[in-house]
Design an enzyme around this catalytic site. Structure first.
Site, PDB file in Angstrom:
ATOM      1  N   ARG A   1      75.093 -55.545 117.075  1.00  0.00           N
ATOM      2  CA  ARG A   1      76.384 -56.228 117.023  1.00  0.00           C
ATOM      3  C   ARG A   1      77.351 -55.585 116.015  1.00  0.00           C
ATOM      4  O   ARG A   1      78.560 -55.498 116.240  1.00  0.00           O
ATOM      5  CB  ARG A   1      76.158 -57.692 116.665  1.00  0.00           C
TER       6      ARG A   1
ATOM      7  N   ASP B   1      72.504 -61.497 117.688  1.00  0.00           N
ATOM      8  CA  ASP B   1      71.720 -62.734 117.750  1.00  0.00           C
ATOM      9  C   ASP B   1      72.037 -63.573 118.981  1.00  0.00           C
ATOM     10  O   ASP B   1      73.163 -63.604 119.444  1.00  0.00           O
ATOM     11  CB  ASP B   1      72.034 -63.603 116.521  1.00  0.00           C
TER      12      ASP B   1
ATOM     13  N   ASP C   1      75.581 -69.263 107.905  1.00  0.00           N
ATOM     14  CA  ASP C   1      74.293 -68.560 107.855  1.00  0.00           C
ATOM     15  C   ASP C   1      73.240 -69.304 107.041  1.00  0.00           C
ATOM     16  O   ASP C   1      72.057 -68.980 107.130  1.00  0.00           O
ATOM     17  CB  ASP C   1      74.477 -67.153 107.263  1.00  0.00           C
TER      18      ASP C   1
END
Length: 440
Positions: free
Chosen positions: A103, A127, A325
């Site tokens: 990514r 992800d 996160d």
């Protein structure tokens, strides 16, 4: 370098308190931006505190393939010289495969457009935590004068940016990678660019400070309104990355869950924002000793309530709000606290799906919808029990690892290479504190 292996399993024997000191790795999210910025100059850029993790190593490999001269100076220091960049590599199947799997590769676009006026990019991977749009990046490029064409047959974006011109940009969302990409494009565009609703995470501040040392003219760093005066060219520099705030938060949660006495060294507490405060709201004691965070062994920690006595809600928000996160870590840590908390994950719709594994382990969690979970803390009355599970993404993987370390018995975590993508030699480092993690 840490190898990219498929199908790694962790065998974790829980119930052991840890003790000792641990130093966080360099920040993964900062590394992905800073490494791409080396493409903006033909001069040498030296970077310290680079984490040895899969996503970062793959990006360094991609830069090497592009013709960047990479020299490893020490375990965490590299120099990069992007004097002879080979844009023909962007046409190859090899590039398509490597960039699609990573990514962070999307952030080579801004520097390539700024310096060479053109670029190509396959749809990137990353992800599986819900849809992650790239519109912010492309709308920013377009506002600066880039024209792009998406070929649905081969999943490639082709971009022409030969006439980049500074302008006013209001970003549709405060995306960290989107802001980074637009900033890196604007530093070499003609004239003045103003970016409003810019992300202002420490990672992005670090990028802007580094670009300024290279000769860029960026003001408003640390706010959501950036002013950029375009310059002709940029020079080399030296840069040291911040410690990884996500790792620091993970270690705080882990210390609480396993009733361990841990010192997190050189944490750059001034750059952690709300992170220490949120863990303190879960009842976790933290002592700040110069730049170290000392967490005493705690048998019990109690979740605060709001002033009116209502249940605490912890939600993610753009910086300086709480980072998404760490919500998985907060959630797992709350399972053994005393009290109740509502976790509201606003940004990604699939990030809370790992809670079914925690429920299997005996945690009391109500998944209200894809974005919200209510955690009823067990106050260690019923320890979690060991199970066999699979890690869906980096952050959930570490949350499950923390759960397994606090559980009775031996747990199996499959797909642990997800954890390697974001955490450097995590098993070795935690075993040094007394954990029992076996890599299979």
């Amino acid at each position: 370098m840490q190898e990219s292996k498929s199908s790694i399993t962790f065998e974790v024997t829980g119930g052991t308190p840890l003790k000792g000191e641990i130093t966080p790795q360099g920040a993964k999210n900062e590394a992905l931006q800073i490494l791409c910025a080396v493409l903006l100059t033909p001069e040498t850029v030296t970077i310290h505190n680079i984490p040895n993790i899969r996503d970062v190593n793959k990006l360094i490999e991609l830069l090497t393939d592009l013709g960047v001269e990479v020299k490893k100076i020490s375990a965490d220091t590299y120099s990069f010289t992007a004097k002879h960049v080979n844009l023909n590599f962007l046409e190859t199947p090899d590039f398509k495969q490597k960039a699609a799997a990573l990514r962070g590769s999307i952030m080579i676009l801004g520097p390539l457009l700024a310096r060479f006026g053109k670029a190509k990019m396959p749809k990137p991977g990353g992800d599986k935590i819900g849809r992650r749009r790239l519109d912010t990046h492309f709308l920013g490029f377009q506002r600066l004068g880039a024209r792009f064409n998406y070929d649905a047959d081969d999943n490639f974006y082709e971009i022409d940016a030969s006439q980049l011109q500074g302008c006013y940009i209001l970003l549709d969302e405060a995306s960290v990678t989107g802001t980074a990409n637009v900033v890196m494009t604007a530093v070499l565009a003609k004239g003045k660019t103003t970016i409003y609703n810019a992300a202002c995470e420490p990672y992005l501040q670090q990028l802007c400070l580094m670009l300024n040392r290279m000769g860029a003219k960026i003001s408003g760093v640390g706010s959501n309104l950036l002013h950029i005066e375009g310059v002709e060219s940029l020079g080399g520099t030296e840069h040291t990355m911040l410690p990884d705030m996500i790792e620091i938060g993970s270690f705080i949660g882990m210390a609480a869950m396993t009733a361990s006495e841990i010192t997190i060294k050189n944490a750059r507490i001034d750059q952690l924002g709300l992170i220490p405060t949120i863990f303190q709201r879960l009842g976790i004691q933290l002592e700040f000793r110069n730049d170290d965070i000392y967490i005493p062994a705690q048998e019990h920690y109690e979740i605060e309530k709001f002033i009116d006595g209502s249940i605490l809600t912890i939600a993610d928000a753009p910086w300086p709000g709480f980072t998404p996160d760490l919500l998985s870590i907060v959630l797992v840590t709350a399972t053994q606290a005393k009290g109740t908390v509502l976790i509201h994950q606003k940004m990604f719709e699939s990030r809370l799906f790992f809670v079914d594994k925690l429920i299997d382990m005996g945690a009391q969690i109500i998944l209200c919808d894809p974005h919200r979970a209510t955690v009823i803390g067990l106050d260690r009355t019923y320890p979690l029990r060991a199970i066999s599970m699979t890690s869906p993404d980096i952050r959930a993987g570490v949350s499950l690892l923390i759960a397994a370390m606090s559980a009775n018995g031996t747990s199996i975590i499959r797909n642990a290479e997800q954890i390697d993508r974001g955490y450097q030699e995590i098993d070795t480092r935690l075993n040094a504190l007394g954990a029992k993690i076996k890599r299979i």
